[in-house]
Each structure stands twice: as structure tokens, then as C-alpha cells.
Design a protein around this motif. Structure first.
Motif, PDB file in Angstrom:
ATOM      1  N   GLU A  91      48.873  32.319  54.071  1.00 19.69           N
ATOM      2  CA  GLU A  91      48.869  32.826  52.695  1.00 19.69           C
ATOM      3  C   GLU A  91      47.532  32.494  52.027  1.00 19.69           C
ATOM      4  OE1 GLU A  91      51.813  31.035  50.208  1.00 19.69           O
ATOM      5  OE2 GLU A  91      51.208  32.267  48.482  1.00 19.69           O
ATOM      6  N   ARG A  92      47.040  31.266  52.235  1.00 18.37           N
ATOM      7  CA  ARG A  92      45.761  30.842  51.637  1.00 18.37           C
ATOM      8  C   ARG A  92      44.606  31.404  52.472  1.00 18.37           C
ATOM      9  NH1 ARG A  92      44.011  26.239  48.524  1.00 18.37           N
ATOM     10  NH2 ARG A  92      46.102  25.364  48.585  1.00 18.37           N
ATOM     11  N   PRO A  93      43.686  32.151  51.858  1.00 18.39           N
ATOM     12  CA  PRO A  93      42.570  32.709  52.646  1.00 18.39           C
ATOM     13  C   PRO A  93      41.488  31.667  52.905  1.00 18.39           C
ATOM     14  CG  PRO A  93      42.329  33.315  50.339  1.00 18.39           C
ATOM     15  CD  PRO A  93      43.611  32.519  50.433  1.00 18.39           C
ATOM     16  N   GLU A  94      40.594  31.986  53.840  1.00 17.52           N
ATOM     17  CA  GLU A  94      39.383  31.176  53.991  1.00 17.52           C
ATOM     18  C   GLU A  94      38.412  31.620  52.891  1.00 17.52           C
ATOM     19  OE1 GLU A  94      36.757  32.155  57.210  1.00 17.52           O
ATOM     20  OE2 GLU A  94      35.517  30.408  56.873  1.00 17.52           O
ATOM     21  N   LEU A  95      37.963  30.682  52.076  1.00 20.65           N
ATOM     22  CA  LEU A  95      36.946  30.969  51.050  1.00 20.65           C
ATOM     23  C   LEU A  95      35.868  29.920  51.194  1.00 20.65           C
ATOM     24  CD1 LEU A  95      39.141  31.601  47.848  1.00 20.65           C
ATOM     25  CD2 LEU A  95      38.001  33.324  49.241  1.00 20.65           C
ATOM     26  N   PHE A  96      34.621  30.335  51.162  1.00 23.29           N
ATOM     27  CA  PHE A  96      33.539  29.347  51.259  1.00 23.29           C
ATOM     28  C   PHE A  96      32.414  29.711  50.314  1.00 23.29           C
ATOM     29  CE2 PHE A  96      32.962  32.444  54.684  1.00 23.29           C
ATOM     30  CZ  PHE A  96      31.616  32.768  54.633  1.00 23.29           C
ATOM     31  N   PRO A 132      34.523  36.438  34.117  1.00 25.40           N
ATOM     32  CA  PRO A 132      34.975  35.043  33.966  1.00 25.40           C
ATOM     33  C   PRO A 132      36.498  34.895  33.971  1.00 25.40           C
ATOM     34  CG  PRO A 132      33.221  35.529  32.405  1.00 25.40           C
ATOM     35  CD  PRO A 132      33.610  36.835  33.024  1.00 25.40           C
ATOM     36  N   ARG A 133      37.228  35.987  33.793  1.00 21.91           N
ATOM     37  CA  ARG A 133      38.690  35.924  33.853  1.00 21.91           C
ATOM     38  C   ARG A 133      39.210  36.180  35.273  1.00 21.91           C
ATOM     39  NH1 ARG A 133      36.832  38.091  29.520  1.00 21.91           N
ATOM     40  NH2 ARG A 133      36.921  40.259  30.205  1.00 21.91           N
ATOM     41  N   GLY A 134      38.290  36.351  36.214  1.00 24.33           N
ATOM     42  CA  GLY A 134      38.688  36.556  37.613  1.00 24.33           C
ATOM     43  C   GLY A 134      39.128  37.982  37.900  1.00 24.33           C
ATOM     44  N   GLU A 135      38.799  38.904  36.989  1.00 24.23           N
ATOM     45  CA  GLU A 135      39.166  40.314  37.212  1.00 24.23           C
ATOM     46  C   GLU A 135      38.046  41.030  37.967  1.00 24.23           C
ATOM     47  OE1 GLU A 135      41.452  40.516  32.889  1.00 24.23           O
ATOM     48  OE2 GLU A 135      39.353  41.127  33.055  1.00 24.23           O
ATOM     49  N   VAL A 136      38.418  41.971  38.830  1.00 24.27           N
ATOM     50  CA  VAL A 136      37.412  42.762  39.553  1.00 24.27           C
ATOM     51  C   VAL A 136      36.869  43.806  38.583  1.00 24.27           C
ATOM     52  CG1 VAL A 136      36.982  44.297  41.505  1.00 24.27           C
ATOM     53  CG2 VAL A 136      38.670  42.457  41.722  1.00 24.27           C
ATOM     54  N   VAL A 137      35.589  43.690  38.257  1.00 22.63           N
ATOM     55  CA  VAL A 137      34.996  44.653  37.324  1.00 22.63           C
ATOM     56  C   VAL A 137      34.018  45.603  38.029  1.00 22.63           C
ATOM     57  CG1 VAL A 137      35.298  43.415  35.163  1.00 22.63           C
ATOM     58  CG2 VAL A 137      33.342  42.870  36.607  1.00 22.63           C
ATOM     59  N   GLY A 138      33.658  45.287  39.254  1.00 20.82           N
ATOM     60  CA  GLY A 138      32.716  46.160  39.957  1.00 20.82           C
ATOM     61  C   GLY A 138      32.552  45.722  41.404  1.00 20.82           C
ATOM     62  N   TYR A 139      31.636  46.433  42.060  1.00 21.98           N
ATOM     63  CA  TYR A 139      31.425  46.224  43.502  1.00 21.98           C
ATOM     64  C   TYR A 139      29.938  46.318  43.802  1.00 21.98           C
ATOM     65  CZ  TYR A 139      36.265  47.841  43.248  1.00 21.98           C
ATOM     66  OH  TYR A 139      37.586  48.005  42.906  1.00 21.98           O
ATOM     67  N   TRP A 219      42.791  33.388  44.354  1.00 23.14           N
ATOM     68  CA  TRP A 219      42.606  32.135  45.106  1.00 23.14           C
ATOM     69  C   TRP A 219      41.285  31.473  44.721  1.00 23.14           C
ATOM     70  CZ3 TRP A 219      45.885  29.206  47.697  1.00 23.14           C
ATOM     71  CH2 TRP A 219      47.083  29.766  48.147  1.00 23.14           C
ATOM     72  N   LEU A 220      40.244  32.275  44.521  1.00 19.25           N
ATOM     73  CA  LEU A 220      38.945  31.684  44.163  1.00 19.25           C
ATOM     74  C   LEU A 220      39.005  31.019  42.785  1.00 19.25           C
ATOM     75  CD1 LEU A 220      35.944  31.278  44.854  1.00 19.25           C
ATOM     76  CD2 LEU A 220      35.474  33.481  43.778  1.00 19.25           C
ATOM     77  N   PHE A 221      39.716  31.659  41.863  1.00 15.96           N
ATOM     78  CA  PHE A 221      39.763  31.157  40.483  1.00 15.96           C
ATOM     79  C   PHE A 221      40.919  30.174  40.264  1.00 15.96           C
ATOM     80  CE2 PHE A 221      36.812  33.595  37.650  1.00 15.96           C
ATOM     81  CZ  PHE A 221      36.132  34.263  38.654  1.00 15.96           C
ATOM     82  N   ARG A 222      41.671  29.863  41.299  1.00 13.51           N
ATOM     83  CA  ARG A 222      42.877  29.043  41.178  1.00 13.51           C
ATOM     84  C   ARG A 222      42.591  27.672  40.556  1.00 13.51           C
ATOM     85  NH1 ARG A 222      47.824  27.752  45.173  1.00 13.51           N
ATOM     86  NH2 ARG A 222      48.571  29.810  44.642  1.00 13.51           N
TER      87      ARG A 222
END
Ligand code: DO4
Ligand code: MG
Length: 269
Positions: A91-96, A132-139, A219-222
Motif C-alpha cells: 500500500e505504501r509506495p517507494e518515495l525518495f 502546497p495543499r498536495g493537489e496535482v496542478v500540472g505536469y 503519501w508524500l504530503f502525509r
């Protein structure tokens, strides 16, 4: 700068000193629309040096999010094979952590092979731009350069395999607006040129990414705040054959179909 209908328009004329203006807005598209209604200077392409689309944003990366990445990593490392297998299903991804903004290279700037690596590859990845709210705003388009021999030797060497001068390239374009369903229809391709010829080309679809964008961002912003937002590389689904390594003088071209191309020369550091 914003490219609008073929025109390159200068957002600093609307008082935009940094990308923060956009990320602090509750509706970035509305904020951009308002800026575009103002008097903005037009520039011609030859006057512009395109940079990586980060100013104060840290770059993070997710790993083992495509089946191809899991398989390649299990093969390169007998020692850590079960770790890759387990994280793909977990469930928890690899993030680095990948790069401080000042260390990210933009288009045309060199990406690098460490001089103590004999097996380094580019990792062409879709990068999520998070507010800053962890929302995807672009790519944007990303290259998570990786020393596979160092990583494969021992998983504890991952930071050395992934973080060094010229190991992270982003940009130049940042696309705002498409939702995840639209982005999942995009392709990610890489071409590597050497001495005038092509030595590797590969492609995948964003739709093969195992995890949802919002899930990776959550997960990144957790347990960490990003007051300026962040960029999150979403993992690679294209891995060159095991006998391929980048060399000084190569050129790496990464293309995400909904965004554009990122091209960088390769040097040794
Ligand atoms: O676990 C190592 C890194 C994985 C990675 O960078 C990727 O899958 O893209
Ligand atoms: Mg990667």
C-alpha cells in the motif's frame, strides 16, 4: 513565461516574481486567465532561455510503480529482489528525495553519469506538479538519472545511485489543466543518440502506472509540509537493455505526448 496560441508572453509583467503566485492561488487556471488579460510583453523564441520549471520546489520521486521497473530492478539486484517485489504490491509506495530546486537541470543543460558508475541510464518519467495543499496542478517531463550498478549492488546505496550533480532534469514545459484520466492516455518515450545515430528508443503509456496520482501525492504530503509545493516524478516504465549504458557525448530526448520534449546532452562527473 507562458506560451499561449503560439505567443510567448511574460508573466513578470503581471507581477509574477515566482511560481508561488500560481501555487498559492485557490484556482491556478483562473489566476492564470486573469494574468493573461493584462498587458504582457511578447518575446520571440530566440530571446528565451528555457529553464527547469522549479524555483523553490523540492523534487521527489516514486519508484517501482511500473511492472517494467520492478522486473528490471529484481534482475539487477539478487540481493534486494524481494524488496522491489514487495514494494510494488504494498500500500505504501517507494518515495525518495531526488533534488533541491537549484540542482535541477533544464533543457539543453547536461545530465550526468557518475565517473564511478559503468551502468547508468536515463529514466523518462511523468512529473506531477503539486501545490502546497498536495493537489496535482500540472505536469512536466522528468529524467530520473540512475546508476543501476550502484543501486543494484546494495539498496542502501540508492541515494548515491540517484542523487549527484546532473542527476535530475525537468521541463521545459509545464502543462496545467488536464485531469488524471486525460494524462493516463499520454505516452512517454525516450530516444538516445550517439555520434549521429540512435542507440536506444523506447516508449510506454502513462496508463500502465500502477498507482493513482492523488495517492502518490497523499503519501508524500502525509507527514511533511511543502510550503512552495513540490514536484513528484512518478517512476519509469522504460528501461534500456542490460548491456546499455549512457556515455559522455550522448543526447537524451524524452517526450511525453501531452507535454512536449526534454533534450539534454550527457557528461561524466
Ligand atoms: O527503487 C529504485 C528506484 C526506482 C525508480 O526510480 C523507478 O522505478 O523509476
Ligand atoms: Mg525513477
Amino acid at each position: 513565461m507562458i506560451v499561449e496560441g503560439g505567443r510567448i508572453r511574460d508573466l513578470s509583467d503581471a507581477g509574477w516574481a515566482s511560481l508561488d503566485v500560481l501555487w498559492q492561488a485557490s484556482d491556478p487556471m483562473a489566476c492564470l486567465g486573469e494574468a493573461l488579460r493584462g498587458r504582457l510583453t511578447d518575446h520571440s523564441p530566440g530571446d528565451i532561455e528555457w529553464l527547469a520549471p522549479v524555483d523553490a520546489q523540492e523534487v521527489w520521486a516514486a519508484g517501482v510503480t511500473y511492472l517494467r521497473s520492478k522486473t528490471a530492478r529484481m534482475e539487477e539486484s539478487e540481493f534486494s529482489a524481494t524488496a522491489y517485489d514487495r514494494v510494488y504490491e504494498a500500500e505504501r509506495p517507494e518515495l525518495f528525495f531526488k533534488a533541491m530546486p537549484a540542482k535541477v537541470v533544464g533543457p539543453g543543460q547536461p545530465v550526468a553519469v557518475r565517473r564511478d558508475s559503468a551502468w547508468t541510464v536515463p529514466e523518462p518519467e511523468l512529473a506531477l506538479v503539486l501545490n502546497p495543499r498536495g493537489e496535482v496542478v500540472g505536469y512536466t517531463v522528468g529524467n530520473d538519472m540512475s546508476a543501476r550498478d550502484i543501486e543494484g549492488d546494495n539498496l542502501l546505496y540508492l541515494p548515491q545511485a540517484k542523487i549527484y550533480t546532473g542527476s535530475c532534469a525537468l521541463g521545459p514545459w509545464m502543462v496545467l489543466g488536464p485531469d488524471e484520466t486525460a494524462a493516463r492516455a499520454w505516452t512517454i518515450g525516450v530516444r538516445i543518440r550517439r555520434g549521429g545515430g540512435e542507440v536506444f528508443a523506447g516508449q510506454t503509456e502513462v496508463g500502465r502506472l500502477k498507482r493513482r496520482f492523488a495517492d502518490l501525492a497523499a503519501w508524500l504530503f502525509r507527514a511533511q509540509a511543502f510550503p512552495h509545493g513540490a514536484v513528484l516524478l512518478t517512476g519509469t516504465g522504460v528501461v534500456p537493455p542490460d548491456d546499455f549504458s549512457l556515455q559522455a557525448g550522448d543526447e537524451v530526448e524524452i517526450e511525453v505526448s501531452g507535454i512536449g520534449q526534454l533534450i539534454n546532452p550527457v557528461v561524466v562527473v
